[in-house]
Design an enzyme around this catalytic site. Structure first.
Site, short mmCIF file in Angstrom:
data_model
loop_
_atom_site.label_atom_id
_atom_site.label_comp_id
_atom_site.label_asym_id
_atom_site.label_seq_id
_atom_site.Cartn_x
_atom_site.Cartn_y
_atom_site.Cartn_z
N ARG A 94 0.86 -1.19 0.00
CA ARG A 94 0.00 0.00 0.00
C ARG A 94 0.89 1.23 0.00
NH1 ARG A 94 2.24 2.08 3.81
NH2 ARG A 94 0.61 3.66 3.80
N ASP A 127 -2.12 10.69 -2.25
CA ASP A 127 -2.52 9.64 -3.19
C ASP A 127 -2.84 10.20 -4.56
OD1 ASP A 127 -3.16 8.45 -0.37
OD2 ASP A 127 -2.88 6.81 -1.78
N GLN A 146 -2.33 2.62 10.02
CA GLN A 146 -1.06 2.72 9.29
C GLN A 146 -0.04 3.54 10.08
OE1 GLN A 146 -4.04 2.97 7.86
NE2 GLN A 146 -4.04 2.32 5.72
O1 MRU Z 1 -4.69 3.07 2.17
P1 MRU Z 1 -3.21 3.30 2.10
O2 MRU Z 1 -2.46 2.75 3.27
O3 MRU Z 1 -2.62 2.85 0.78
O4 MRU Z 1 -3.06 4.88 2.14
C1 MRU Z 1 -1.79 5.43 1.99
C2 MRU Z 1 -1.75 6.90 2.12
O5 MRU Z 1 -2.76 7.56 2.25
C3 MRU Z 1 -0.41 7.54 2.01
O6 MRU Z 1 -0.32 8.67 2.81
C4 MRU Z 1 -0.18 7.95 0.55
O7 MRU Z 1 -0.39 6.87 -0.30
C5 MRU Z 1 1.19 8.47 0.34
S1 MRU Z 1 2.39 7.19 0.36
C6 MRU Z 1 3.90 7.85 0.04
#
Ligand code: MRU
Length: 349
Positions: free
Chosen positions: A45, A247, A206
């Site tokens: 992720r 994202d 996370q």
């Molecule tokens: O759902 P996830 O864990 O994939 O979400 C990740 C995030 O929101 C991060 O902050 C984003 O992808 C930036 S990663 C360098």
């Protein structure tokens, strides 16, 4: 540094992030369906890591297939379209898969090489593109680290610099040293002192599971707080800056990131703390005018309420959009980006 993903020549080895920090377990993906599952269940992720993994996933769809180039290309495109359905928000996924598709129709891939040589050349070219995507991500992270450290130091605060972050935008979210955490790793290696505050990041934690784990592993002091404690911390003047990943960033700077980021930005504005977004330029989606156009993933209700209750429903968007007006600056591999300034998007400084 924890290794998020690794190409082994026959498979994509992914660190299963759903099991961290309790267990360090790897998943050996040998086909595109395994990579799709790993992306969907968040074993891998973070926007840049998803892009890199998807590239290798597409390659796995043809790596062991014995067929002519036209058939391989068709299979590859089908795999790219399939992988693109794994998650909707992080634009790096679509960006990487587009690169693979474009590479498969590039003049070199269409060159008139005879029989088996043509097949080998085609496969080689696609794998090479996957490796380039990974190598570029590693380089972007380092550049973001350099630029981000300069930005944090320009605030003129005494050490340790007290930084709050949300979710995980570290090494675990990329092939390199991360985006939001890159300035911290870059500075730590050069003797700069930090105190990091990691929002736990409900519902999948996370921040508590991944950010705290990787920073502790690297020897950077980290304190975990529940998401609803950030205002209390900032009201006491205990945060010098907030830095988060992204994202997808729309052309006007509106930024989608993990759910809860928008709230942190509002609190930061209220208490006058600078709020930075760190992301590679591959996360900027100029096709979208503003954040209302960013597709937001909604995930399974049981992530919020493992024991579902009769009569109650659950709201579980995985991301929210922070309006550009709340963001102090966007730190990319090319330095600071300003919405509307496309000129510094694609030229490394
Ligand atoms: O759902 P996830 O864990 O994939 O979400 C990740 C995030 O929101 C991060 O902050 C984003 O992808 C930036 S990663 C360098």
């Amino acid at each position: 540094m924890l290794k998020t993903l690794q190409w082994t020549d026959t498979s994509l080895r992914l660190l299963d992030q759903t099991r961290l920090p309790a267990e360090t377990v790897y998943i050996n993906c040998t086909n595109e369906r395994m990579v799709w599952d790993a992306i969907r269940c968040l074993a891998v992720r973070g926007a840049p890591a998803i892009g890199v993994a998807a590239g290798y996933g597409a390659f796995l769809s043809i790596s062991t297939v014995d067929a002519c180039v036209d058939v391989l290309r068709e299979k590859l495109h089908t795999a790219c379209d399939y992988l693109a359905t794994s998650r909707p928000t992080a634009v790096n996924l679509f960006w990487a898969l587009d690169r693979i598709k474009r590479c498969s129709i590039a003049p070199a891939a269409l060159a008139n090489v005879a029989g088996g040589d043509a097949v080998a050349a085609f496969k080689h070219q696609i794998l090479d593109e996957c490796r380039k995507i990974e190598a570029e991500d590693i380089a972007c992270c380092q550049k973001i680290g350099q630029h981000g450290l300069a930005v944090l130091q320009s605030l003129g605060k005494s050490e340790p610099l007290r930084i709050l972050t949300h979710c995980n935008a570290g090494a675990l979210a990329t092939a390199g040293i991360g985006t939001a955490l890159a300035p911290l790793y870059w500075g730590h290696e050069r003797g700069v002192k930090f105190q990091v505050f990691a929002d736990e990041t409900r519902p999948l934690l996370q921040g508590a599971r991944l950010t705290a784990h990787e920073l502790a592993h690297a020897g950077i002091p980290v304190t975990v707080l529940c998401d609803n404690m950030a205002a209390s911390l900032m009201s006491q003047g205990k945060i010098d800056a907030i830095i988060v990943g992204a994202d997808r960033i729309a052309a006007n700077g509106d930024t989608a990131n993990k759910i809860g980021t928008h709230g942190v930005a509002i609190i930061a504005r209220h208490f006058g703390a600078p709020f930075f977004v760190a992301a590679p330029t591959s996360t900027i989606d100029l096709a979208l005018g503003d954040g209302t156009q960013i597709p937001i993933e909604h995930r399974d209700p049981t992530e919020v309420m493992p024991q579902m209750m009769a009569g109650a429903t659950v709201f579980n968007p995985a991301f929210d959009v922070t309006p550009a007006a709340l963001i102090t600056a966007w730190i990319t591999e090319n330095g600071l980006w300003q919405p509307g300034q496309e000129s510094n998007l694609f030229n490394a400084t």
